[in-house]
Design a protein around this motif. Structure first.
Motif, PDB file in Angstrom:
ATOM      1  N   ALA A   1     -23.277 -16.106  -3.921  1.00  0.00           N
ATOM      2  CA  ALA A   1     -23.929 -15.507  -2.748  1.00  0.00           C
ATOM      3  C   ALA A   1     -25.410 -15.859  -2.778  1.00  0.00           C
ATOM      4  CB  ALA A   1     -23.743 -13.989  -2.745  1.00  0.00           C
ATOM      5  N   ASN A   2     -25.894 -16.484  -1.720  1.00  0.00           N
ATOM      6  CA  ASN A   2     -27.302 -16.882  -1.677  1.00  0.00           C
ATOM      7  C   ASN A   2     -27.823 -16.870  -0.248  1.00  0.00           C
ATOM      8  OD1 ASN A   2     -26.532 -19.771  -0.771  1.00  0.00           O
ATOM      9  ND2 ASN A   2     -25.508 -19.554  -2.755  1.00  0.00           N
ATOM     10  N   ASN A   3     -29.125 -16.734  -0.141  1.00  0.00           N
ATOM     11  CA  ASN A   3     -29.809 -16.707   1.151  1.00  0.00           C
ATOM     12  C   ASN A   3     -30.946 -17.720   1.166  1.00  0.00           C
ATOM     13  OD1 ASN A   3     -28.262 -14.500   2.149  1.00  0.00           O
ATOM     14  ND2 ASN A   3     -29.610 -13.068   1.078  1.00  0.00           N
ATOM     15  N   ILE A   4     -31.317 -18.132   2.361  1.00  0.00           N
ATOM     16  CA  ILE A   4     -32.477 -18.993   2.554  1.00  0.00           C
ATOM     17  C   ILE A   4     -33.668 -18.122   2.927  1.00  0.00           C
ATOM     18  CG2 ILE A   4     -33.491 -20.867   3.907  1.00  0.00           C
ATOM     19  CD1 ILE A   4     -30.646 -21.853   4.459  1.00  0.00           C
ATOM     20  N   VAL A   5     -34.801 -18.354   2.268  1.00  0.00           N
ATOM     21  CA  VAL A   5     -36.047 -17.699   2.633  1.00  0.00           C
ATOM     22  C   VAL A   5     -36.969 -18.749   3.237  1.00  0.00           C
ATOM     23  CG1 VAL A   5     -38.053 -16.415   1.826  1.00  0.00           C
ATOM     24  CG2 VAL A   5     -35.813 -15.976   0.815  1.00  0.00           C
ATOM     25  N   SER A   6     -37.459 -18.500   4.422  1.00  0.00           N
ATOM     26  CA  SER A   6     -38.363 -19.439   5.106  1.00  0.00           C
ATOM     27  C   SER A   6     -39.658 -18.721   5.452  1.00  0.00           C
ATOM     28  CB  SER A   6     -37.707 -20.002   6.364  1.00  0.00           C
ATOM     29  OG  SER A   6     -37.336 -18.962   7.255  1.00  0.00           O
ATOM     30  N   LEU A   7     -40.742 -19.486   5.419  1.00  0.00           N
ATOM     31  CA  LEU A   7     -42.064 -18.939   5.719  1.00  0.00           C
ATOM     32  C   LEU A   7     -42.815 -19.932   6.597  1.00  0.00           C
ATOM     33  CD1 LEU A   7     -44.230 -16.737   5.216  1.00  0.00           C
ATOM     34  CD2 LEU A   7     -44.938 -18.033   3.195  1.00  0.00           C
ATOM     35  N   SER A   8     -43.207 -19.496   7.776  1.00  0.00           N
ATOM     36  CA  SER A   8     -43.961 -20.369   8.675  1.00  0.00           C
ATOM     37  C   SER A   8     -45.458 -20.149   8.485  1.00  0.00           C
ATOM     38  CB  SER A   8     -43.560 -20.108  10.134  1.00  0.00           C
ATOM     39  OG  SER A   8     -43.648 -18.740  10.454  1.00  0.00           O
ATOM     40  N   ASP A   9     -46.244 -21.056   9.041  1.00  0.00           N
ATOM     41  CA  ASP A   9     -47.679 -21.039   8.725  1.00  0.00           C
ATOM     42  C   ASP A   9     -48.433 -19.900   9.401  1.00  0.00           C
ATOM     43  OD1 ASP A   9     -47.717 -21.967  11.305  1.00  0.00           O
ATOM     44  OD2 ASP A   9     -49.005 -23.690  10.915  1.00  0.00           O
TER      45      ASP A   9
ATOM     46  N   SER B   1     -33.316 -29.516  -1.571  1.00  0.00           N
ATOM     47  CA  SER B   1     -31.884 -29.639  -1.804  1.00  0.00           C
ATOM     48  C   SER B   1     -31.322 -28.262  -2.119  1.00  0.00           C
ATOM     49  CB  SER B   1     -31.605 -30.602  -2.954  1.00  0.00           C
ATOM     50  OG  SER B   1     -32.126 -30.089  -4.160  1.00  0.00           O
ATOM     51  N   HIS B   2     -30.088 -28.039  -1.732  1.00  0.00           N
ATOM     52  CA  HIS B   2     -29.429 -26.769  -2.033  1.00  0.00           C
ATOM     53  C   HIS B   2     -29.132 -26.724  -3.528  1.00  0.00           C
ATOM     54  CE1 HIS B   2     -26.769 -23.370  -1.968  1.00  0.00           C
ATOM     55  NE2 HIS B   2     -26.839 -23.265  -0.648  1.00  0.00           N
ATOM     56  N   PRO B   3     -29.590 -25.704  -4.259  1.00  0.00           N
ATOM     57  CA  PRO B   3     -29.406 -25.688  -5.713  1.00  0.00           C
ATOM     58  C   PRO B   3     -27.963 -25.522  -6.160  1.00  0.00           C
ATOM     59  CG  PRO B   3     -30.349 -23.613  -4.961  1.00  0.00           C
ATOM     60  CD  PRO B   3     -30.339 -24.535  -3.784  1.00  0.00           C
ATOM     61  N   TYR B   4     -27.087 -25.042  -5.274  1.00  0.00           N
ATOM     62  CA  TYR B   4     -25.692 -24.800  -5.653  1.00  0.00           C
ATOM     63  C   TYR B   4     -24.715 -25.697  -4.916  1.00  0.00           C
ATOM     64  CZ  TYR B   4     -28.093 -20.609  -7.248  1.00  0.00           C
ATOM     65  OH  TYR B   4     -28.983 -19.743  -7.847  1.00  0.00           O
ATOM     66  N   LYS B   5     -25.195 -26.428  -3.911  1.00  0.00           N
ATOM     67  CA  LYS B   5     -24.343 -27.334  -3.147  1.00  0.00           C
ATOM     68  C   LYS B   5     -25.045 -28.690  -3.061  1.00  0.00           C
ATOM     69  CE  LYS B   5     -22.536 -23.516  -0.347  1.00  0.00           C
ATOM     70  NZ  LYS B   5     -22.397 -22.964   1.017  1.00  0.00           N
ATOM     71  N   PRO B   6     -24.771 -29.595  -3.998  1.00  0.00           N
ATOM     72  CA  PRO B   6     -25.540 -30.843  -4.101  1.00  0.00           C
ATOM     73  C   PRO B   6     -25.448 -31.752  -2.892  1.00  0.00           C
ATOM     74  CG  PRO B   6     -23.625 -30.887  -5.554  1.00  0.00           C
ATOM     75  CD  PRO B   6     -23.740 -29.485  -5.045  1.00  0.00           C
ATOM     76  N   ASN B   7     -24.476 -31.533  -2.009  1.00  0.00           N
ATOM     77  CA  ASN B   7     -24.355 -32.383  -0.826  1.00  0.00           C
ATOM     78  C   ASN B   7     -25.150 -31.868   0.365  1.00  0.00           C
ATOM     79  OD1 ASN B   7     -22.417 -34.470  -1.703  1.00  0.00           O
ATOM     80  ND2 ASN B   7     -21.032 -32.737  -1.969  1.00  0.00           N
ATOM     81  N   GLU B   8     -25.763 -30.706   0.215  1.00  0.00           N
ATOM     82  CA  GLU B   8     -26.478 -30.122   1.333  1.00  0.00           C
ATOM     83  C   GLU B   8     -27.986 -30.192   1.151  1.00  0.00           C
ATOM     84  OE1 GLU B   8     -25.136 -26.211   2.254  1.00  0.00           O
ATOM     85  OE2 GLU B   8     -23.087 -26.853   2.712  1.00  0.00           O
TER      86      GLU B   8
END
Length: 352
Positions: free
Chosen positions: A130-138, A76-83
């Protein structure tokens, strides 16, 4: 209070099952979310499904979110509860807005800078402004995505150690940390890494700061002590738990050395998840493939759990606490979710 629960299930071999389950996530929100991937489910051409459940109405989901690719991770998005933010088997990062529609409102593009392997780890860094998504693939590819522009990553590189890619199974950032993070991997090692690293990208240790010979099998989950940011300089700072397919849970202080502080060995099979209590500094819970949920209190016993519970023979893959420590949720094989009331002796630390 209510829960979000993200659960991913596939009928596979034990090792493949770990890879598809390692991304499941549970956290507090206004409803209960479950994803169940079964062979008998008919979703037409849509491979991914998240069901959003309310704890007040458990007979049917409040809404269902779909995706063309199978979902391997959701938070869940920590700052946007609907996302809700998801990672997929095809390498997409997707965002759903539960107020809008069933399909994602934003999705990354497959390109040379993004992912082409399954994404099993996600995090949101920054603040509410201001926030970013960090993703890590296997395969060890790490990407940083601006939240409002998902066409290409702001930064991407391949994590490497001794010139070999780091095949990540889990990732976690310490609380309030936006650069340093830790990775559990298939090669049995616990790694510390940095997004903005002093190690040159492209070199043999790209992005990796250090490695800890931690387990004898792949690591399945990490859990940083929740009290570390409230007690700077205290004994809780930098404490992290790791669970593994070698049947153990281990306690670490990576800043103090490469030898674990303790090893907990109550399970007789793969340990899939471990979580610190959010309210009691010496309590954590673990779960395994045999269906056991173990509650540990380090103030009481370092050798045996204070509770060794098994509801049935179904494997338990994921755990979550409520923020007040009063509820514990488990997610198991077949999409079964159980919610437990936690005794006050477990959730509250006695004052000395």
């Amino acid at each position: 209070f209510f829960f979000f629960f993200f659960f991913f299930f596939k009928q596979k071999t034990a090792y493949e099952m770990l890879r598809s389950l390692v991304g499941s996530e549970m956290c507090i929100r206004d409803s209960l979310v479950s994803y169940n991937r079964g062979d008998d489910r008919d979703t037409g051409e849509q491979e991914g499904l998240i069901n959003v459940w309310s704890t007040a109405l458990r007979t049917q989901p409040n809404c269902s979110l779909i995706c063309q690719s199978e979902i391997t991770k959701a938070i869940s998005h920590p700052y946007k509860p609907n996302e809700i933010i998801g990672g997929t088997y095809a390498g997409y990062v997707v965002i759903w807005d539960m107020r809008a529609k069933r399909t994602p409102v934003l999705k990354t593009q497959l390109n040379g800078e993004g992912h082409s392997f399954p994404i099993y780890s996600l995090a949101v860094l920054g603040s509410d402004k201001a926030n970013n998504i960090v993703s890590l693939s296997d395969n060890g590819r790490l990407c940083v995505w601006p939240m409002e522009m998902m066409t290409s990553p702001q930064r991407s590189f391949d994590l490497k150690y001794n010139a070999k890619e780091v095949c990540a199974t889990c990732m976690e950032f310490p609380q309030n940390e936006t650069n340093e993070f830790y990775i559990g991997a298939e090669d049995y090692l616990l790694y510390s890494a940095q997004i903005q690293s002093n190690v040159d990208i492209g070199r043999e240790n790209s992005g990796i700061v250090d490695a800890y010979p931690s387990h004898c099998a792949p690591i399945t989950s990490l859990s940083f002590h929740p009290l570390q940011t409230w007690n700077k300089g205290s004994a809780y700072e930098h404490l992290v738990l790791t669970s593994s397919m070698d049947w153990t849970v281990k306690l670490w202080n990576p800043k103090a050395g490469k030898i674990p502080l303790a090893s907990f060995e109550s399970s007789q099979d793969y340990v899939f998840d471990v979580k610190w209590s959010p309210t009691h500094p010496s309590v954590f819970v673990s779960c395994d493939i045999e269906g056991y949920v173990d509650v540990w209190d380090l103030n009481t016993d370092m050798e045996n759990p204070v509770l060794h519970h098994k509801k049935n023979s179904a494997a338990i893959h994921r755990l979550a606490w409520s923020q007040d420590g009063k509820k514990l949720v488990t997610g198991g094989i077949g999409g079964v979710v159980n919610m437990y009331d936690v005794d006050k002796e477990v959730r509250n630390c006695r004052k000395q």
